[in-house]
Design an enzyme around this catalytic site. Structure first.
Site, PDB file in Angstrom:
ATOM      1  N   GLU A 156      32.703  43.374  45.549  1.00  0.00           N
ATOM      2  CA  GLU A 156      31.256  43.375  45.415  1.00  0.00           C
ATOM      3  C   GLU A 156      30.852  44.227  44.228  1.00  0.00           C
ATOM      4  OE1 GLU A 156      29.144  44.619  48.946  1.00  0.00           O
ATOM      5  OE2 GLU A 156      27.621  43.127  48.429  1.00  0.00           O
TER       6      GLU A 156
ATOM      7  N   ASP B 263      35.216  44.966  29.529  1.00  0.00           N
ATOM      8  CA  ASP B 263      35.196  45.674  30.817  1.00  0.00           C
ATOM      9  C   ASP B 263      36.623  45.839  31.340  1.00  0.00           C
ATOM     10  OD1 ASP B 263      33.857  47.000  32.838  1.00  0.00           O
ATOM     11  OD2 ASP B 263      33.307  45.197  33.937  1.00  0.00           O
TER      12      ASP B 263
HETATM   13  P1  ADP Z   1      32.548  41.627  39.264  1.00  0.00           P
HETATM   14  O1  ADP Z   1      31.951  41.022  38.044  1.00  0.00           O
HETATM   15  O2  ADP Z   1      31.592  41.698  40.376  1.00  0.00           O
HETATM   16  O3  ADP Z   1      33.258  42.917  38.999  1.00  0.00           O
HETATM   17  P2  ADP Z   1      35.197  40.458  39.434  1.00  0.00           P
HETATM   18  O4  ADP Z   1      35.470  39.136  38.810  1.00  0.00           O
HETATM   19  O5  ADP Z   1      35.722  41.658  38.738  1.00  0.00           O
HETATM   20  O6  ADP Z   1      33.638  40.560  39.713  1.00  0.00           O
HETATM   21  O7  ADP Z   1      35.743  40.475  40.904  1.00  0.00           O
HETATM   22  C1  ADP Z   1      35.515  41.598  41.756  1.00  0.00           C
HETATM   23  C2  ADP Z   1      36.748  41.889  42.583  1.00  0.00           C
HETATM   24  O8  ADP Z   1      37.095  40.755  43.358  1.00  0.00           O
HETATM   25  C3  ADP Z   1      37.987  42.194  41.742  1.00  0.00           C
HETATM   26  O9  ADP Z   1      38.044  43.555  41.388  1.00  0.00           O
HETATM   27  C4  ADP Z   1      39.093  41.785  42.685  1.00  0.00           C
HETATM   28  O10 ADP Z   1      39.361  42.826  43.610  1.00  0.00           O
HETATM   29  C5  ADP Z   1      38.488  40.618  43.433  1.00  0.00           C
HETATM   30  N1  ADP Z   1      38.906  39.358  42.786  1.00  0.00           N
HETATM   31  C6  ADP Z   1      38.293  38.715  41.772  1.00  0.00           C
HETATM   32  N2  ADP Z   1      38.947  37.599  41.441  1.00  0.00           N
HETATM   33  C7  ADP Z   1      40.022  37.535  42.258  1.00  0.00           C
HETATM   34  C8  ADP Z   1      41.108  36.612  42.419  1.00  0.00           C
HETATM   35  N3  ADP Z   1      41.203  35.515  41.661  1.00  0.00           N
HETATM   36  N4  ADP Z   1      42.043  36.876  43.351  1.00  0.00           N
HETATM   37  C9  ADP Z   1      41.943  37.967  44.130  1.00  0.00           C
HETATM   38  N5  ADP Z   1      40.958  38.858  44.045  1.00  0.00           N
HETATM   39  C10 ADP Z   1      40.000  38.662  43.122  1.00  0.00           C
HETATM   40 MG    MG Z   2      35.004  43.329  37.891  1.00  0.00          MG
END
Ligand code: ADP
Ligand code: MG
Ligand code: ZN
Length: 482
Positions: free
Chosen positions: A54, A165
């Site tokens: 989140e 980021d």
């Molecule tokens: P935000 O822009 O909200 O930071 P992210 O793309 O970084 O979104 O995703 C948030 C979190 O969700 C990541 O830090 C990771 O823990 C989990 N996550 C995102 N993509 C994946 C994936 N393909 N497989 C497993 N976990 C994921």
């Molecule tokens: Mg992220």
């Protein structure tokens, strides 16, 4: 695109207020129900199991789908906040589709959209939380980790993608399987010659006329009707994503004022005070600064990973900013400390960088990109090896003569204050690991090469900072196939 959970909630709330049709989701179950409600097509394919991430601009769920061959597969569903601008969303998706699915970069399976709700479907990658493992990695683990991060960076940089980021939560790592995956292109930008068409479009948007500095209502999502007023939404989003100079100086950390006027030409030698606010070097925070803080609040992600040229708002930023962030990750991996720079804003982050890399050196580097830093105290450059080995517990604190900032972290009270989990506790006091254990993990034999690479990643000057492809040629990786 991470931020404190509270940030997420408040941004979610303001979005919800605008429509007032849906209740604010209060827990995971209601959040899942809400997602099924706004994107009903998901329920035909997925069983959404849990919320796994989140941030300010998205929520990520774990979901299971039955495949045509009868097998079951796990997916990560990233639900973007409804106010994200269409071009921003499309650009994130294009980064994943064009550059993803290979070289340690996350791929994309599908994308769902209904009205202003978008879900990006990705293969799920099981991973550990960095804070839980950073203290338990062997030197070889660390070498592999950074090697694979560099591979991902070389790959995206080839496409002219600046991730912007880079930090452990955006680089998923599975320790057992030694799998790695770079995620989250939600802040990505293009280099001038980027191959990602939509990042070019975003570059164009950034050049759109901006309103004045202390403008209010930047976060006025209430007035923004998604899907109707594209241009307004565009500007709104652009402004939010921009790293707008915030608190040029505040009474708390006035020791390191940085003057960073807007619209400064790239090569302007010194800094004109023209657009600095009127509380500079005073005890109070002026209205300009107060409104600025508001603007930046939802973006308050992780200043601790930002390069000096980002922290000083240098207008010309390139792929080198990701290399700096990779350096900060390596600093954590080598010292066993995470987060390494615990900065709540850009000025504090800059001070912390100076504590390690030296204030004179930082000022000199800043001059090369047209920024002037004023610092009341001279901070010497530290030896990276001594710093990391002391923090890890391989050297005695008495020999290291580290500055007071670091001495503070010997204090058990601080360890306690920091403690989120038992693992975290262990990590915060690296010295709790016995020397024998550290030797077994290969830490006593870490070659100078790794500190040399760290030094080149944490080069204060972006023009000379090592690139990802150069870094992969570094002697540290001579036994690895690039
Ligand atoms: P935000 O822009 O909200 O930071 P992210 O793309 O970084 O979104 O995703 C948030 C979190 O969700 C990541 O830090 C990771 O823990 C989990 N996550 C995102 N993509 C994946 C994936 N393909 N497989 C497993 N976990 C994921
Ligand atoms: Mg992220
Ligand atoms: Zn001010």
């Amino acid at each position: 695109m991470e931020a404190a959970p509270t940030g997420q909630r408040s941004s979610h709330q303001s979005v919800e207020k605008g429509r007032s049709r849906h209740k604010i989701p209060r827990d995971v179950e209601t959040d899942i129900a809400y997602l099924y409600e706004v994107l009903p097509q998901l329920s035909r394919i997925f069983r959404i199991i849990d919320k796994i991430g989140e941030g300010t601009f998205s929520t990520v769920y774990l979901a299971e789908a039955q495949m045509t061959d009868g097998s079951r597969r796990m997916f990560a569903l990233k639900h973007l906040i409804p106010t994200s601008h269409p071009v921003r969303i499309a650009a994130e998706l294009q980064c994943l589709t064009v550059a993803g699915g290979t070289e340690n970069v996350m791929g994309v399976t599908y994308c769902f959209r209904k009205e202003h709700h978008v879900v990006i479907v990705m293969p799920y990658m099981e991973h550990q939380t960095f804070v839980d493992i950073v203290g338990s990695l062997s030197f070889e683990d660390v070498k592999h980790y950074i090697f694979h991060l560099l591979k991902a960076l070389r790959h995206i940089h080839k496409f002219g993608i600046i991730h912007r980021d880079i930090k452990p939560t955006n680089f998923l790592f599975n320790q057992q399987r030694r799998e790695y995956s770079l995620v989250d292109f939600g802040l990505a930008q293009g280099t001038p010659d980027t191959q990602i068409e939509l990042l070019k479009e975003l570059l164009g948007l950034d050049k759109a006329p901006r309103s004045v500095f202390g403008e209010k209502n930047i976060n006025g999502t209430n007035s923004h009707k998604p899907g109707t007023d594209k241009v307004e939404g565009l500007l709104l989003k652009t402004k939010r994503e921009e790293v707008i100079p915030r608190k040029i100086v505040s009474s708390k950390h006035r020791s390191v004022p940085v003057r960073t006027p807007l619209n400064q030409k790239p090569k302007a030698p010194a800094v004109s005070p023209m657009l600095t606010c009127n509380c500079f070097m005073t005890d109070r925070v002026c209205n300009i600064c107060l409104s600025r803080k508001q603007q930046v609040a939802p973006r308050a992600g992780t200043p601790g990973f930002r390069a000096p040229e980002v922290l000083t708002k240098c207008p010309n930023q390139g792929t080198a900013i990701d290399m700096w962030s990779a350096g900060v990750i390596l600093l954590s991996l080598l010292s066993g400390r995470y987060p390494f720079f615990k900065a709540s804003d850009d000025l504090i982050a800059l001070t912390q960088i100076m504590t390690i890399r030296g204030s004179r050196e930082t000022k000199e580097a800043a001059k090369t990109f047209g920024k002037s830093i004023v610092c009341s105290r001279e901070l010497p450059r530290l030896d990276l090896r001594i710093l990391c080995e002391t923090l890890r517990g391989l050297r005695s604190w008495d020999d290291a003569s580290l500055p007071a900032e670091f001495q503070a972290s010997r204090n058990p009270a601080e360890v306690k204050q920091d403690a989120g989990s038992p693992a975290r506790k262990r990590m915060s006091s690296g010295s709790l690991r016995s020397i024998a254990e550290l030797q077994e993990m290969g830490w006593d034999k870490a070659p100078d090469d790794v500190y040399d690479l760290l030094d080149k990643l944490l080069d204060l000057n972006p023009a000379t900072r090592i690139t990802a492809s150069m870094a992969l040629q570094h002697p540290l990786f001579k036994d690895m196939t690039v």
